[in-house]
Design an enzyme around this catalytic site. Structure first.
Site: not given
Length: 227
Positions: A9, A150
């Site tokens: 990420e 996510h």
């Protein structure tokens, strides 16, 4: 075959314009099956968090400021990965960020030849179909109900299951070779045939008489032609 399924990420899309890693999640797989070994780190990007990025992964600058910077986890990460292949969904994106961080610290970047891109595999197998991680989870009945946002480790775990299915499903690794033929003594069941005397088939006098009467009704039978 040892591989590392991983996800990252970030604060954005381009490390060359100031975006940084904020999370790395790795799952080790052996012959496409998870071994149970994982690597997971949140990373302080030492910068602000754009609201658009935070909306995707839910990681705020306030949360990340108390976590280590990449320089503090880089060696542990490199040791965990070792020489294994690196499996990622849209691998070019993740490799770009990882290599930018590694090179900044003097580490040798990972060669792109080590990368296995599950997005490219999915596009070849299912051209024209949605091939996001969520779409592939749905296709392969992989439970992604916990994926509200996510997250690098969760996504890596889901991707490990999807990767297994992309490479042939749970039959991969099973021996599909034909079983050896059994020995003749086991395959054949021997049985003895009992002798039976032939049954009599001679016609009786009554049957012969009825047959002659029937033949007398046939005009110019073929079997008498030429006599």
């Amino acid at each position: 075959m040892l591989e590392i399924v991983f996800d990252t990420e970030t604060t954005g899309f381009d490390p060359f314009n100031g975006d940084r890693l904020v999370e790395i999640g790795c799952v080790e797989v052996q012959d496409f099956m998870p071994t149970g070994r994982v690597f997971h780190k949140y990373i302080n990007p030492e910068r602000d968090m754009p609201s658009s990025a935070e909306a995707i992964h839910g990681l705020s600058a306030e949360f990340l400021k108390d976590h280590p910077v990449f320089a503090e986890v880089a060696e542990e990460f490199v040791d965990f990965v070792g020489d294994a292949k690196l499996v990622a969904h849209n691998a070019e994106f993740d490799m770009k960020f990882i290599n930018w961080e590694l090179e900044n610290l003097g580490f040798k970047p990972f060669a792109m030849s080590r990368a296995v891109d599950t997005l490219a595999i999915a596009r070849r197998k299912f051209p024209g179909s949605p091939n996001t991680l969520d779409a592939l989870c749905k296709r392969f009945s992989v439970d992604n109900s916990g994926r509200i946002k996510h997250g690098a480790l969760l996504d890596a775990e889901l991707l490990a299951e999807v990767y297994l299915e992309l490479m042939g499903g749970r039959q991969t690794g099973f021996s599909l070779a034909a079983e050896p033929a059994p020995a003749e003594s086991e395959a054949a069941v021997k049985s003895e045939r009992k002798f039976r005397a032939p049954r009599p088939h001679a016609a009786s006098e009554e049957e012969l008489a009825r047959h002659r009467e029937f033949l007398d009704q046939i005009s110019e039978p073929l079997w008498l032609a030429g006599e």
